[in-house]
Structures are given as C-alpha cells and as structure tokens.
Design a protein around this motif. Structure first.
Motif, PDB file in Angstrom:
ATOM      1  N   VAL A   8       6.471   7.533  -5.292  1.00  0.00           N
ATOM      2  CA  VAL A   8       7.504   7.123  -6.278  1.00  0.00           C
ATOM      3  C   VAL A   8       8.000   7.512  -5.848  1.00  0.00           C
ATOM      4  O   VAL A   8       8.972   8.900  -5.431  1.00  0.00           O
ATOM      5  N   ASN A   9       9.252   6.412  -5.948  1.00  0.00           N
ATOM      6  CA  ASN A   9      11.017   7.311  -5.303  1.00  0.00           C
ATOM      7  C   ASN A   9      10.973   7.789  -4.120  1.00  0.00           C
ATOM      8  O   ASN A   9      11.719   8.961  -3.882  1.00  0.00           O
ATOM      9  N   GLY A  10       9.605   7.460  -3.160  1.00  0.00           N
ATOM     10  CA  GLY A  10       9.691   8.276  -2.080  1.00  0.00           C
ATOM     11  C   GLY A  10       8.884   9.948  -1.731  1.00  0.00           C
ATOM     12  O   GLY A  10       8.722   9.829  -0.740  1.00  0.00           O
ATOM     13  N   VAL A  11       8.432   9.542  -3.451  1.00  0.00           N
ATOM     14  CA  VAL A  11       7.194  10.894  -3.063  1.00  0.00           C
ATOM     15  C   VAL A  11       6.396  10.431  -3.417  1.00  0.00           C
ATOM     16  O   VAL A  11       5.889   9.943  -4.060  1.00  0.00           O
ATOM     17  N   THR A  12       5.485  10.658  -2.135  1.00  0.00           N
ATOM     18  CA  THR A  12       3.783  10.517  -2.496  1.00  0.00           C
ATOM     19  C   THR A  12       3.413  11.363  -3.335  1.00  0.00           C
ATOM     20  O   THR A  12       2.766  12.945  -3.525  1.00  0.00           O
ATOM     21  N   GLU A  13       2.407  10.428  -4.621  1.00  0.00           N
ATOM     22  CA  GLU A  13       2.410  11.146  -5.411  1.00  0.00           C
ATOM     23  C   GLU A  13       0.644  11.288  -6.070  1.00  0.00           C
ATOM     24  O   GLU A  13       0.314  10.297  -4.746  1.00  0.00           O
ATOM     25  N   SER A  14      -0.112  12.191  -6.159  1.00  0.00           N
ATOM     26  CA  SER A  14      -1.813  12.199  -6.221  1.00  0.00           C
ATOM     27  C   SER A  14      -2.297  12.639  -7.655  1.00  0.00           C
ATOM     28  O   SER A  14      -1.776  13.786  -8.165  1.00  0.00           O
ATOM     29  N   LEU A  15      -2.609  11.725  -8.124  1.00  0.00           N
ATOM     30  CA  LEU A  15      -3.193  11.639  -9.686  1.00  0.00           C
ATOM     31  C   LEU A  15      -3.902  12.060 -10.388  1.00  0.00           C
ATOM     32  O   LEU A  15      -5.431  10.719  -9.403  1.00  0.00           O
ATOM     33  N   ASP A  16      -4.535  12.837 -11.215  1.00  0.00           N
ATOM     34  CA  ASP A  16      -6.480  11.251 -11.786  1.00  0.00           C
ATOM     35  C   ASP A  16      -5.469  10.927 -12.609  1.00  0.00           C
ATOM     36  O   ASP A  16      -4.881  11.810 -14.122  1.00  0.00           O
ATOM     37  N   VAL A  50       9.982  -2.340 -13.058  1.00  0.00           N
ATOM     38  CA  VAL A  50       9.893  -1.616 -12.265  1.00  0.00           C
ATOM     39  C   VAL A  50      10.059  -2.547 -11.198  1.00  0.00           C
ATOM     40  O   VAL A  50       9.244  -3.289 -11.431  1.00  0.00           O
ATOM     41  N   LEU A  51      10.066  -1.338  -9.477  1.00  0.00           N
ATOM     42  CA  LEU A  51       9.561  -1.775  -8.595  1.00  0.00           C
ATOM     43  C   LEU A  51       9.000  -1.956  -7.760  1.00  0.00           C
ATOM     44  O   LEU A  51       8.725  -0.600  -7.134  1.00  0.00           O
ATOM     45  N   ALA A  52       7.206  -2.896  -7.491  1.00  0.00           N
ATOM     46  CA  ALA A  52       5.996  -2.019  -7.313  1.00  0.00           C
ATOM     47  C   ALA A  52       5.880  -2.688  -5.641  1.00  0.00           C
ATOM     48  O   ALA A  52       5.919  -3.943  -5.472  1.00  0.00           O
ATOM     49  N   ASP A  53       6.093  -2.070  -4.489  1.00  0.00           N
ATOM     50  CA  ASP A  53       5.883  -3.134  -3.475  1.00  0.00           C
ATOM     51  C   ASP A  53       7.081  -3.566  -3.061  1.00  0.00           C
ATOM     52  O   ASP A  53       7.505  -4.747  -2.795  1.00  0.00           O
ATOM     53  N   GLY A  54       8.513  -3.343  -3.828  1.00  0.00           N
ATOM     54  CA  GLY A  54       9.121  -3.756  -4.014  1.00  0.00           C
ATOM     55  C   GLY A  54       9.394  -5.216  -4.781  1.00  0.00           C
ATOM     56  O   GLY A  54      10.682  -5.950  -4.659  1.00  0.00           O
ATOM     57  N   VAL A  55       8.611  -5.695  -5.463  1.00  0.00           N
ATOM     58  CA  VAL A  55       8.521  -6.585  -6.595  1.00  0.00           C
ATOM     59  C   VAL A  55       8.482  -6.164  -7.909  1.00  0.00           C
ATOM     60  O   VAL A  55       7.929  -5.251  -8.137  1.00  0.00           O
ATOM     61  N   TYR A  67      -2.029  -0.120  -8.722  1.00  0.00           N
ATOM     62  CA  TYR A  67      -0.630   0.508  -7.648  1.00  0.00           C
ATOM     63  C   TYR A  67      -1.279   1.386  -6.987  1.00  0.00           C
ATOM     64  O   TYR A  67      -0.825   1.801  -6.322  1.00  0.00           O
ATOM     65  N   ASP A  68      -2.446   1.680  -6.801  1.00  0.00           N
ATOM     66  CA  ASP A  68      -3.524   3.122  -5.756  1.00  0.00           C
ATOM     67  C   ASP A  68      -2.940   3.081  -4.632  1.00  0.00           C
ATOM     68  O   ASP A  68      -2.917   1.526  -4.458  1.00  0.00           O
ATOM     69  N   GLY A  69      -1.747   3.789  -3.409  1.00  0.00           N
ATOM     70  CA  GLY A  69      -1.534   3.431  -2.213  1.00  0.00           C
ATOM     71  C   GLY A  69      -0.461   2.121  -2.684  1.00  0.00           C
ATOM     72  O   GLY A  69       0.593   1.651  -1.301  1.00  0.00           O
ATOM     73  N   SER A  70       0.623   1.800  -3.683  1.00  0.00           N
ATOM     74  CA  SER A  70       1.676   1.292  -3.442  1.00  0.00           C
ATOM     75  C   SER A  70       3.202   1.699  -3.262  1.00  0.00           C
ATOM     76  O   SER A  70       2.934   3.495  -3.921  1.00  0.00           O
ATOM     77  N   GLU A  71       4.416   1.631  -3.327  1.00  0.00           N
ATOM     78  CA  GLU A  71       5.399   2.362  -3.882  1.00  0.00           C
ATOM     79  C   GLU A  71       6.051   1.374  -4.822  1.00  0.00           C
ATOM     80  O   GLU A  71       6.247   1.009  -4.630  1.00  0.00           O
ATOM     81  N   ILE A  72       6.308   2.888  -5.415  1.00  0.00           N
ATOM     82  CA  ILE A  72       6.853   2.450  -6.790  1.00  0.00           C
ATOM     83  C   ILE A  72       7.953   2.829  -6.908  1.00  0.00           C
ATOM     84  O   ILE A  72       8.388   4.382  -6.265  1.00  0.00           O
TER      85      ILE A  72
END
Length: 155
Positions: A8-16, A50-55, A67-72
């Motif tokens: 998310v915005n260049g930062v990898t986040e791990s969330l439950d 928002v943009l998810a993998d540029g879309v 969106y697990d594994g995606s870039e937001i």
C-alpha cells in the motif's frame, strides 16, 4: 480472520482481516489512510476510487481479501502533476470527492494510453471522451469544469 499481504503506497502490509471487510474500510480503519473517502458505500459516487495494480477501482465494492498480493495506491501515495493542475484550475470546492477524482483520472489516463475503448469512442481525449471516462466520479459541488481543465492540462 484471514491474513493478507499487500503493498500500500509502496509499503508492504500484513493484516488479519475479516473475509467480508471492504478494501475501503481496511484502508481507512486498519491502515489510517483516510484520504480515500466513504461516500455512498454502494459504488455509485467514486469517492472511494483507488488504484489496484494500476487499475482504478471502487474500494467500497472490493473485499480486502481479493487484493491479497496486490499493490494499492491511495491518494496519499500519489505524486502526479494532476494534483497541482487541480489546484490551478479549481478542480475542487469542498474537496470530499477530490481524492477519488484524482485516482480515477490517473487510472483513466492509463486506460486511454493502453487503448481501452470508451462509449464515446473518440480517437483522442476530447472533452466528451474525458467526461464519459470520468462519469463514475460525482462531485456534489459541481467542480466538473475545473476537473476537466485540470485533466486537459496534463495530457
């Protein structure tokens, strides 16, 4: 709970997250990214774009687990000439829709550059073409002319 990882915005986040949690609520409530707005919560206004993998997507209609594994990218992660163009052309009034408008415009410009068609079908980004492609983002204040001028400036 389901564990997801996304950038998310260049930062990898791990969330439950709960499997039914929307991406919008996850961004706002779990990550504190309140730039993305909750408008209608039904996918009709575009305030949550928002943009998810540029879309561009409506985050209120998306489940976070999708969106697990995606870039937001949210408006907090945007650094684009369009932002200053919005200021120069008064592309906002109250500003509530502005984050979604900016993310949507960035996505729209990428879609056009990739050759994705629209209902207008113009060969270039005419005013009618821009208006059609941005029609999923509403502005209750009526700043559409400024938004259009801002988009035209960055073409």
């Amino acid at each position: 709970m389901t564990q997801i990882r996304m950038k998310v915005n260049g930062v990898t986040e791990s969330l439950d997250v709960e499997p039914w949690a929307s991406l919008l609520d996850t961004l706002r409530e779990r990550l504190g990214l309140t730039g993305t707005k909750k408008g209608c919560d039904q996918g009709a206004c575009g305030a949550c774009t928002v943009l998810a993998d540029g879309v561009r997507i409506n985050a209120c209609l998306a489940l976070a687990v999708q969106y697990d594994g995606s870039e937001i990218t949210t408006v907090e992660g945007v650094d684009h000439p369009l932002q200053q163009a919005f200021v120069r052309h008064d592309g906002f009034q109250c500003g509530y829709c502005t984050p979604g408008q900016i993310c949507s415009a960035i996505g729209m410009l990428a879609e056009h550059a990739a050759g994705m068609p629209s209902a207008v079908g113009a060969s270039g980004l005419t005013e009618d073409e821009i208006r059609e492609r941005m029609s999923g983002n509403l502005c209750r204040c009526g700043a559409y002319n400024g938004i259009l001028d801002a988009i035209k400036e960055v073409l």
